[in-house]
Design a protein around this motif. Sequence first.
Motif, mmCIF file in Angstrom:
data_model
loop_
_atom_site.group_PDB
_atom_site.id
_atom_site.type_symbol
_atom_site.label_atom_id
_atom_site.label_comp_id
_atom_site.label_asym_id
_atom_site.label_seq_id
_atom_site.Cartn_x
_atom_site.Cartn_y
_atom_site.Cartn_z
ATOM 1 N N GLY A 21 0.821 -1.044 0.169
ATOM 2 C CA GLY A 21 -0.136 -0.336 0.053
ATOM 3 C C GLY A 21 1.147 1.196 0.193
ATOM 4 O O GLY A 21 2.023 1.304 0.402
ATOM 5 N N GLY A 22 0.235 2.139 -0.934
ATOM 6 C CA GLY A 22 1.630 3.245 -1.105
ATOM 7 C C GLY A 22 1.785 3.456 -2.104
ATOM 8 O O GLY A 22 3.145 4.654 -1.445
ATOM 9 N N ASN A 99 -6.848 -0.123 0.379
ATOM 10 C CA ASN A 99 -5.886 -0.123 1.650
ATOM 11 C C ASN A 99 -6.952 1.990 2.798
ATOM 12 O O ASN A 99 -6.745 2.308 1.333
ATOM 13 N N LYS A 166 -3.580 -3.589 9.324
ATOM 14 C CA LYS A 166 -2.043 -3.014 9.052
ATOM 15 C C LYS A 166 -2.348 -2.676 9.811
ATOM 16 O O LYS A 166 -1.652 -1.376 10.728
ATOM 17 N N ILE A 192 5.085 -4.961 8.423
ATOM 18 C CA ILE A 192 4.646 -4.316 9.624
ATOM 19 C C ILE A 192 4.335 -2.977 8.666
ATOM 20 O O ILE A 192 5.098 -2.873 7.587
ATOM 21 N N GLY A 218 12.301 -0.122 4.153
ATOM 22 C CA GLY A 218 13.232 -0.525 3.379
ATOM 23 C C GLY A 218 14.198 -1.639 4.146
ATOM 24 O O GLY A 218 13.911 -1.946 5.492
ATOM 25 N N MET A 243 5.600 -8.226 6.010
ATOM 26 C CA MET A 243 6.632 -6.714 4.973
ATOM 27 C C MET A 243 7.424 -6.209 5.752
ATOM 28 O O MET A 243 7.455 -5.912 6.390
ATOM 29 N N GLY A 245 11.419 -4.447 4.063
ATOM 30 C CA GLY A 245 12.840 -4.467 3.484
ATOM 31 C C GLY A 245 12.533 -5.890 2.155
ATOM 32 O O GLY A 245 14.035 -6.260 2.571
ATOM 33 N N GLY A 266 7.234 -3.450 -0.752
ATOM 34 C CA GLY A 266 6.779 -1.626 -0.589
ATOM 35 C C GLY A 266 8.420 -0.833 -1.668
ATOM 36 O O GLY A 266 8.422 -0.296 -2.947
ATOM 37 N N THR A 267 8.786 -0.430 -0.383
ATOM 38 C CA THR A 267 10.378 0.188 -0.867
ATOM 39 C C THR A 267 11.027 -0.433 -2.187
ATOM 40 O O THR A 267 12.196 0.761 -2.941
HETATM 41 C C1 LIG Z 1 5.882 6.138 -0.092
HETATM 42 C C2 LIG Z 1 5.507 5.387 0.688
HETATM 43 C C3 LIG Z 1 4.332 5.292 1.144
HETATM 44 C C4 LIG Z 1 3.516 4.959 2.024
HETATM 45 N N1 LIG Z 1 2.020 4.584 1.632
HETATM 46 C C5 LIG Z 1 1.043 4.074 2.263
HETATM 47 C C6 LIG Z 1 0.062 4.019 2.607
HETATM 48 O O1 LIG Z 1 -1.000 5.089 2.318
HETATM 49 N N2 LIG Z 1 -0.926 3.162 3.429
HETATM 50 C C7 LIG Z 1 0.089 2.015 4.198
HETATM 51 O O2 LIG Z 1 -0.525 1.177 4.573
HETATM 52 N N3 LIG Z 1 1.026 1.603 4.528
HETATM 53 C C8 LIG Z 1 2.328 2.357 3.160
HETATM 54 N N4 LIG Z 1 2.914 2.069 2.858
HETATM 55 C C9 LIG Z 1 4.012 1.446 4.480
HETATM 56 C C10 LIG Z 1 4.190 0.149 3.412
HETATM 57 O O3 LIG Z 1 2.628 -0.381 3.240
HETATM 58 C C11 LIG Z 1 5.215 -0.418 3.841
HETATM 59 O O4 LIG Z 1 4.603 -1.187 4.916
HETATM 60 C C12 LIG Z 1 6.393 -0.502 4.699
HETATM 61 O O5 LIG Z 1 7.348 0.964 3.883
HETATM 62 C C13 LIG Z 1 6.909 -1.702 5.090
HETATM 63 O O6 LIG Z 1 7.545 -2.014 3.931
HETATM 64 P P1 LIG Z 1 9.121 -1.815 3.170
HETATM 65 O O7 LIG Z 1 10.080 -1.635 3.816
HETATM 66 O O8 LIG Z 1 9.133 -2.813 1.428
HETATM 67 O O9 LIG Z 1 8.990 -0.371 1.701
HETATM 68 C C14 LIG Z 1 4.188 3.777 2.440
HETATM 69 C C15 LIG Z 1 5.609 3.231 2.577
HETATM 70 C C16 LIG Z 1 6.401 4.284 1.341
HETATM 71 C C17 LIG Z 1 7.411 4.303 0.980
#
Ligand SMILES: Cc1cc2nc3c(=O)[nH]c(=O)nc-3n(C[C@H](O)[C@H](O)[C@H](O)COP(=O)(O)O)c2cc1C
Length: 306
Positions: A21-22, A99, A166, A192, A218, A243, A245, A266-267
């Motif tokens: 998400g996001g 989401n 979440k 997380i 990340g 989730m 990283g 995500g990242t």
């Molecule tokens: C730029 C950005 C925007 C995000 N927007 C949302 C969001 O709108 N809703 C949400 O539940 N999580 C959001 N997240 C969190 C991610 O979905 C994810 O939980 C978190 O980044 C950890 O995963 P990652 O390390 O793979 O990025 C966002 C993360 C990033 C980096």
Amino acid sequence: MADLRTSICGVELRSPVIAAGGTFGYGLEFGGIADVGSIGAIVTKGLSREPMAGNPAPRVTETASGMLNAVGLQNVGVRAFVREKLPALRHVGTPVIANVFGFRVEDYAEVLRVLEGAGGLAMYELNVSCPNTRHGGLEFGADARQLSRAVSAARAAVDRRPLLVKLSPNVTDIREMARAAVESGADGLSLINTLRGLAVDARARRPVLGAGSGGLSGPAIKPVALHMVHQVTQATSVPVIGMGGIATAEDVVEFLLCGATCVQVGTASFWDPARVANLPGELGSYLDAQGTASAAELRGTLLSPG
Ligand SMILES: Cc1cc2nc3c(=O)[nH]c(=O)nc-3n(C[C@H](O)[C@H](O)[C@H](O)COP(=O)(O)O)c2cc1C
């Protein structure tokens, strides 16, 4: 090739790898860059009752092995999403998880009521890492009572699709929040979300991000995420999406071993927009090389230390 098919809360996915998400827009923006059809599911940007413009720039900054963001939940609002984005998303052929966030308990319920009236969605995911404006801006997900209220209101608003909650990692004991969410009606848990952080520009003597602090994501947060996924899967019996990283097939396997049913990426999409679409194939090859017949059989099989 190893069987990647995964079932979560009664929804069948072709692989356990989901776009987070996001970090993947509304799922449509990546069409020309990545084979979106290979992804297990897509989680949309967070959707709110009204459109939101988000925070002032800069909104993201790189950190050691990670990224700090304060995008500010910019989105078109739930009604415009249903009208303008969802019709095209239905043609992608990948399950869509909406989401949802809010700043008051009623906001969550209202957004979900609008989505309940729309076709083409597979599940809901409640982002509870939002400031509760009636409780001094404390995150819903940081207080078990407020979390229960938000999840109960969401539960009462939906019966058409599974409800994921979440969880925020910015808590003392995430198991307490996991139990509160499940007792209030969550069908599954995602974790997380980002960890609160601050990046400082020493020369300017100011925060780097326009909004001040932000959320850390990340590879830097992967050990925290694995620990929390392991804790939560031992403390509850609902399916968990892990989730934090994830960028490689081995990362995915680590989360499955810790008890996750699915994972989100995500990242990694920020440095390689095709990462999430390429991961299912890479996971299949990894499992084949290990002689593992299916992704599902790895779930929760982490051995004791030593
Ligand atoms: C730029 C950005 C925007 C995000 N927007 C949302 C969001 O709108 N809703 C949400 O539940 N999580 C959001 N997240 C969190 C991610 O979905 C994810 O939980 C978190 O980044 C950890 O995963 P990652 O390390 O793979 O990025 C966002 C993360 C990033 C980096």
